[in-house]
Design an enzyme around this catalytic site. Structure first.
Site, short mmCIF file in Angstrom:
data_model
loop_
_atom_site.label_atom_id
_atom_site.label_comp_id
_atom_site.label_asym_id
_atom_site.label_seq_id
_atom_site.Cartn_x
_atom_site.Cartn_y
_atom_site.Cartn_z
N ARG A 1 64.05 22.82 172.73
CA ARG A 1 65.20 23.27 171.92
C ARG A 1 65.99 24.35 172.66
O ARG A 1 67.21 24.37 172.61
CB ARG A 1 64.74 23.81 170.57
CG ARG A 1 64.25 22.71 169.68
CD ARG A 1 64.74 22.89 168.26
NE ARG A 1 64.08 21.87 167.44
CZ ARG A 1 63.69 22.04 166.20
NH1 ARG A 1 63.90 23.21 165.60
NH2 ARG A 1 63.11 21.07 165.54
N GLU B 1 67.51 25.67 164.69
CA GLU B 1 66.43 26.66 164.75
C GLU B 1 65.75 26.57 166.11
O GLU B 1 65.37 25.50 166.56
CB GLU B 1 65.40 26.36 163.65
CG GLU B 1 64.25 27.35 163.66
CD GLU B 1 63.03 26.85 162.89
OE1 GLU B 1 63.18 26.31 161.79
OE2 GLU B 1 61.92 27.03 163.42
N ARG C 1 66.49 16.54 167.08
CA ARG C 1 65.93 17.85 167.43
C ARG C 1 64.42 17.93 167.24
O ARG C 1 63.81 18.98 167.35
CB ARG C 1 66.66 18.96 166.68
CG ARG C 1 66.54 18.87 165.21
CD ARG C 1 67.61 19.67 164.49
NE ARG C 1 67.67 19.17 163.14
CZ ARG C 1 66.89 19.57 162.16
NH1 ARG C 1 66.00 20.51 162.35
NH2 ARG C 1 66.99 19.04 160.96
N HIS C 2 63.79 16.79 166.89
CA HIS C 2 62.33 16.79 166.71
C HIS C 2 61.65 15.84 167.69
O HIS C 2 62.12 14.73 167.91
CB HIS C 2 61.96 16.34 165.29
CG HIS C 2 62.28 17.36 164.25
ND1 HIS C 2 63.43 17.33 163.53
CD2 HIS C 2 61.58 18.44 163.83
CE1 HIS C 2 63.44 18.36 162.69
NE2 HIS C 2 62.33 19.05 162.86
N ARG D 1 53.04 17.31 166.51
CA ARG D 1 53.44 17.24 165.09
C ARG D 1 53.60 15.78 164.71
O ARG D 1 54.44 15.07 165.29
CB ARG D 1 54.78 17.95 164.87
CG ARG D 1 54.83 19.40 165.34
CD ARG D 1 54.38 20.35 164.25
NE ARG D 1 54.16 21.68 164.77
CZ ARG D 1 54.99 22.70 164.60
NH1 ARG D 1 56.11 22.54 163.92
NH2 ARG D 1 54.69 23.90 165.08
P1 ATP Z 1 61.93 22.60 161.98
O1 ATP Z 1 62.15 23.28 160.65
O2 ATP Z 1 63.13 22.59 162.87
O3 ATP Z 1 61.26 21.26 161.87
P2 ATP Z 1 59.55 24.17 162.11
O4 ATP Z 1 59.91 25.19 161.09
O5 ATP Z 1 58.58 23.11 161.77
O6 ATP Z 1 60.89 23.51 162.75
P3 ATP Z 1 57.89 25.92 163.60
O7 ATP Z 1 56.63 25.29 163.15
O8 ATP Z 1 58.24 27.22 163.04
O9 ATP Z 1 59.09 24.90 163.41
O10 ATP Z 1 57.89 25.93 165.20
C1 ATP Z 1 58.49 26.94 165.98
C2 ATP Z 1 59.48 26.36 166.96
O11 ATP Z 1 58.93 25.24 167.63
C3 ATP Z 1 60.74 25.79 166.32
O12 ATP Z 1 61.67 26.81 166.09
C4 ATP Z 1 61.21 24.83 167.36
O13 ATP Z 1 61.87 25.47 168.45
C5 ATP Z 1 59.92 24.27 167.89
N1 ATP Z 1 59.58 23.02 167.17
C6 ATP Z 1 58.91 22.90 166.00
N2 ATP Z 1 58.76 21.62 165.67
C7 ATP Z 1 59.31 20.90 166.66
C8 ATP Z 1 59.46 19.50 166.91
N3 ATP Z 1 58.97 18.59 166.06
N4 ATP Z 1 60.09 19.12 168.03
C9 ATP Z 1 60.57 20.02 168.90
N5 ATP Z 1 60.46 21.35 168.74
C10 ATP Z 1 59.84 21.79 167.63
#
Ligand code: ATP
Length: 425
Positions: free
Chosen positions: A399, A348, A217-218, A209
């Protein structure tokens, strides 16, 4: 023959060979005490000067963190280990340079940046090693759960032509004469596998990403644990998710007692049924706490913090507004969807959904989100020739590790984090 340090208690009176790092040494009169560490633990080795003066002098000068083989006899001792190895022979396999860029046994820990810069040394600390031993338990518990429940493990491409959600958070890569991207999620491919008739699939793989923000947390590269299941709805895969979380927490509690003790953490209790809270109920909870939020608005970090503070447990937020969820999420009614998130407090952990399986609805949703169905033709095609109803989710392994171990920064749960500024080591 090699003996691990953790085995030594059962080998009192025996001659052993241990291999490891000299994390500390101390001369007390005519004795030298070495603290030796391997992957299984730490012990003490001792040499009497008079038994081998030459070796005694050599060990006195040996730098910390040098790698050695020690041969000797295990005896009971007054040391904190209850035993020690009486040295008969030391082979220096590789001497470490001094001073160390990062102390292993310093009582005050270096800042995170310095630790990450010297991660190979940082990871030598038993507490850091413990996090990753536990993470290994988590990913293996999940993998075993899937295999025992008839899932097929898949590996989808990480170099892709189109964005999963048409977002801008993508890393471009040059693919010969064309532009391609690093995959942000296996979403489209795992759905295609439903049309391919694989019934239940899982994948544990990196996701990329290009998010600019630098938060605790990212990450810009994380490990995504994904499933997709045919003939299931949102509730069906929420049940699987609940099982998966419980199985991982139970395994950590049963298999990682020693690591939890090193980390001074209690095992996380998951012995309750995870609440299902609809988005509408959640915004009412937020309002009753004084937050102003319009119906249909996304749940901001302050709101998740405010409401999540009272919910220090796993819970689902269900029935999200369609506008807040991606095009592939199945509508529940005109306004709401069959998309859900799994939360722990404010964090999340997972998002999932029953997916759209009707190709017309899919094309309509793509257009509504301002995306061009042409770019998704390879995906839509799989829906036009017999796509079963299906549902799935994705958990971020880091996470989940954070939650199970109550860590305050996702980088602690990542061997070599990739973030906005860090690309090495
Ligand atoms: P957030 O809103 O917390 O940025 P997201 O809605 O973009 O997350 P999703 O695309 O739905 O997340 O991804 C599913 C799962 O993958 C998330 O619940 C999280 O556990 C993990 N995740 C997503 N983006 C990241 C990130 N940049 N770093 C670490 N874990 C991630």
């Amino acid at each position: 023959m090699r003996n691990y340090i953790s085995e030594l208690r059962g080998l009192v009176g025996k001659d052993v060979n241990i291999y490891g790092w000299v994390q500390n040494s101390r001369v007390v009169g005519s004795l030298i005490f070495l603290e030796i560490r391997d992957v299984s633990g730490i012990t003490q080795a001792v040499l009497f000067k008079k038994s081998n003066q030459e070796l005694f002098e050599k060990l006195k000068k040996l730098n910390r963190e040098s790698v050695v083989r020690i041969n000797g006899k295990v005896v009971e001792s007054q040391s904190k280990y209850g035993i020690e190895v009486q040295i008969s022979e030391v082979e220096i396999l590789n001497e470490s340079m001094a001073p160390l860029p990062l102390g292993i046994i310093d009582p005050v820990e270096a800042d995170l940046e310095t630790r990450l810069e010297n991660r190979f040394l940082d990871l030598r600390k038993p507490s850091k090693l413990s996090i990753f031993k536990i993470q290994s338990t988590i990913s293996n518990s999940i993998r075993n759960y899937f295999i025992e429940n008839g899932f097929i493990e898949i590996h989808t491409p990480k170099i892709v032509a189109a964005a999963t959600e048409g977002g801008t958070e993508l890393f471009p890569v040059q693919y010969f004469e064309r532009k391609a991207f690093l995959s942000q999620s296996p979403q489209l491919y795992k759905e295609i596998m439903m049309s391919a008739g694989f019934d239940k699939v899982f994948e544990i793989a990196p996701a990329f990403r290009a998010e600019e923000h630098n938060t605790t947390r990212h990450l810009n590269e994380f490990t995504s644990i994904d499933i997709e299941v045919s003939f299931h709805d949102d509730e069906g895969v929420m049940k699987i998710l609940e099982d998966v979380i419980k199985v991982s927490a139970d395994n950590v509690r049963d298999k990682n007692k020693k690591e939890l003790e090193i980390l001074n953490k209690e095992p996380l209790n998951t012995n309750y049924s995870f609440k299902r809270i609809t988005y509408s109920e959640y915004i009412n909870m937020a309002r009753s706490k004084g937050f102003e939020i319009k119906d249909g608005e996304d749940l901001s970090t302050p709101i998740l913090k405010g409401v999540g503070a009272d919910l220090k447990e796993f819970y689902f937020i269900t029935r999200w507004p369609r506008d807040l969820k991606p095009f592939y999420v199945q509508p529940y009614d005109e306004k709401y969807s069959r998309g859900f998130d799994l939360q722990y407090g404010e964090l999340e952990i997972t998002s999932g959904a029953q997916r759209v399986h009707n190709p017309e609805v899919l094309i309509e949703n793509l257009k509504k989100k301002g995306l061009n169905p042409e770019s998704f033709s390879f995906y839509i095609k799989a829906f036009q020739y017999g796509m079963p109803p299906h549902a799935g989710w994705a958990i971020g392994l880091e996470r989940l590790t954070m939650v199970l171990l109550d860590l305050n920064n996702i980088r602690e749960a990542t061997l070599f984090p990739r973030d906005r500024t860090r690309l090495t080591p």
